[in-house]
Design an enzyme around this catalytic site. Sequence first.
Site: not given
Length: 265
Positions: A2-3
């Site tokens: 996840p960014e």
Amino acid sequence: MPELPEVETTVRRLRPEIVGRTITGVRLDWSRHTPTPAELRSLLPGRTVVGMARRGKYLVLDLEPAGRTLLIHLGMSGRLLTAAPDADPDKYAHTVLSMDNGRQLRFSDARKFGRLYLLADPRTVLGRLGPEPLSDAFSAGWLTEQLARRRRAIKPLIMEQSFIAGIGNIYADEALHRAGLEPRRPANSLAPAEADALHGGIQAVLAEAIEHGGTSLDWVYPGGKMQMRLRVYGRTGRPCLACGSSIERIVLGQRSTHFCPCCQR
DNA sequence: AACAGCCCCTGGGTGC
DNA sequence: TGCACCCAGGGGCTGT
């Protein structure tokens, strides 16, 4: 995984259900959190979530009483979701908080790179982060000034969390393609117009990704649609959507890096 | 300041 | 089927 966009999407999805809930129990099958499992079991129950936000790639849950803050970093494979206690058994959910509405908040993480921190002062962790790329603090002028002071390759620099918070491998590649910049360019070689383009590319790709619910690759992050709009990441050997050239893959800073040799100079 | 190398972990895909 | 190997969205630490 996840960014910034995936964490933002997670916060927006969970906030309505989590804020206002009181934690009633804790189950931990994983000890690399802060503080220790015993302390978390003692400190979390009875506290109420009064706010939920994002800073960089961290989820930030404000707890009362005593002003404690719970930070969650999802690492590469972490997911945060709610479920009924008897629904969908999840062998990767190594951290589970029971809530006063009878549901669970599950931190599921096959690869166990994710981390949870319960802190009196979240600045001990969040204070190391650079500006939020979608905030006013991240201006084109600021970026131009900062780039001039560094000679590091531009891609690893924009992935440095202390430089800008929230950009990871996918969106670094995508922002550089949108800006027309070769990932190995030294930061101080960018002309002001190129720094402007990088600023615009970063903001545009992050905003587009949030709008489309983040990027879902494999089984890691469900529900997003941004993977269908990626222009270079994971497209090695396929034609550039702008010019038709074959997308190249190199390794830069030990991370796979995708770019168009024609559009990015 | 910057970079390489190694570590933390597990699962999926591929080739033999 | 088994097995070796490579790959993966994160980041901390160490030595140069």
